[in-house]
Design a protein around this motif. Sequence first.
Motif, PDB file in Angstrom:
ATOM      1  N   MET A   1       0.846  -1.181   0.000  1.00  0.00           N
ATOM      2  CA  MET A   1       0.000   0.000   0.000  1.00  0.00           C
ATOM      3  C   MET A   1       0.891   1.243   0.000  1.00  0.00           C
ATOM      4  O   MET A   1       1.787   1.366   0.824  1.00  0.00           O
ATOM      5  N   GLN A   2       0.641   2.139  -0.908  1.00  0.00           N
ATOM      6  CA  GLN A   2       1.391   3.383  -1.011  1.00  0.00           C
ATOM      7  C   GLN A   2       0.800   4.380  -0.016  1.00  0.00           C
ATOM      8  O   GLN A   2      -0.375   4.722  -0.093  1.00  0.00           O
ATOM      9  N   SER A  10       4.888  -1.210   3.532  1.00  0.00           N
ATOM     10  CA  SER A  10       5.838  -2.303   3.777  1.00  0.00           C
ATOM     11  C   SER A  10       7.174  -1.805   4.318  1.00  0.00           C
ATOM     12  O   SER A  10       7.853  -2.527   5.052  1.00  0.00           O
ATOM     13  N   GLU A  11       7.557  -0.565   3.991  1.00  0.00           N
ATOM     14  CA  GLU A  11       8.810  -0.015   4.520  1.00  0.00           C
ATOM     15  C   GLU A  11       8.737   0.169   6.031  1.00  0.00           C
ATOM     16  O   GLU A  11       9.754   0.093   6.721  1.00  0.00           O
ATOM     17  N   PHE A  12       7.542   0.434   6.539  1.00  0.00           N
ATOM     18  CA  PHE A  12       7.353   0.670   7.969  1.00  0.00           C
ATOM     19  C   PHE A  12       7.077  -0.611   8.744  1.00  0.00           C
ATOM     20  O   PHE A  12       7.306  -0.666   9.945  1.00  0.00           O
ATOM     21  N   THR A  13       6.568  -1.638   8.086  1.00  0.00           N
ATOM     22  CA  THR A  13       6.200  -2.879   8.785  1.00  0.00           C
ATOM     23  C   THR A  13       7.239  -3.978   8.649  1.00  0.00           C
ATOM     24  O   THR A  13       7.183  -4.977   9.372  1.00  0.00           O
ATOM     25  N   ARG A  14       8.200  -3.797   7.729  1.00  0.00           N
ATOM     26  CA  ARG A  14       9.250  -4.806   7.533  1.00  0.00           C
ATOM     27  C   ARG A  14      10.046  -4.946   8.830  1.00  0.00           C
ATOM     28  O   ARG A  14      10.481  -3.957   9.418  1.00  0.00           O
ATOM     29  N   SER A  15      10.237  -6.199   9.258  1.00  0.00           N
ATOM     30  CA  SER A  15      10.941  -6.446  10.515  1.00  0.00           C
ATOM     31  C   SER A  15      11.511  -7.858  10.506  1.00  0.00           C
ATOM     32  O   SER A  15      10.767  -8.824  10.322  1.00  0.00           O
ATOM     33  N   SER A  16      12.804  -7.966  10.728  1.00  0.00           N
ATOM     34  CA  SER A  16      13.412  -9.300  10.793  1.00  0.00           C
ATOM     35  C   SER A  16      12.890 -10.050  12.019  1.00  0.00           C
ATOM     36  O   SER A  16      12.733 -11.272  11.981  1.00  0.00           O
ATOM     37  N   LYS A  36       0.413   6.973   8.184  1.00  0.00           N
ATOM     38  CA  LYS A  36       0.228   7.913   7.075  1.00  0.00           C
ATOM     39  C   LYS A  36       0.718   9.297   7.477  1.00  0.00           C
ATOM     40  O   LYS A  36       1.396   9.982   6.702  1.00  0.00           O
ATOM     41  N   ARG A  37       0.407   9.703   8.694  1.00  0.00           N
ATOM     42  CA  ARG A  37       0.877  11.005   9.193  1.00  0.00           C
ATOM     43  C   ARG A  37       2.402  11.026   9.278  1.00  0.00           C
ATOM     44  O   ARG A  37       3.050  12.001   8.891  1.00  0.00           O
TER      45      ARG A  37
END
Length: 149
Positions: A1-2, A10-16, A36-37
Motif C-alpha cells: 500500500m502506497q 511495507s517499509e514501515f512494517t518490515r521487521s526481521s 500515514k501522518r
Amino acid sequence: MQLTPHFQLSEFTRSSTAQRLGDANQPDAQELANLKRLAECLEQVRAHLGGHPIIITSGFRNERVNRTVGGVPNSAHRLGLAADFTVPRFGSVLATCQAIADAPGLCFDQLINEYDRWIHLGLRQAGDRRQLLTIDNRGTRLGLDRARA
C-alpha cells in the motif's frame, strides 16, 4: 500500500524480528492513520534534505514484535508514530539530524541521533515538543552531538 509518493506501508512494517516470529506485523486502523501522518512528515524531511531517499530501518511494531525487541509498551514505534532511518546520500547521521532540527516548520516530537548510526524521528498524537537528543554508550542527553564510545 502506497502511503505517500515515496513511502510504502511495507517499509514501515518490515521487521526481521516479525519475520522470525512468523508475525505479519500489520497495523490496525488507528496505527495505519498514524503511519500515514508519519510518512507525510518524512516526505517533508525528504524534500528539506534535497529529495535524497530515506532508508527506513525500523518503523511500526505491533505489540508482540515490540515486546520481543524489548520496546516499552508506550513506544512511538508501537503506535505507528516513529521511524528509525538514515539518509546516506545527504551526509552523516549527525549532519542529517542538524539539518532536520534547523528546518522551520518541520514538526516532530523527538529527533534522536542514536549512536551516530541512525536517526529516530517520533511524533505525538498532539503537541510535538521538538525535543533533540543524543543516545550513545554513555546514555541519553539533551541536544544533538557526536555519539561517544
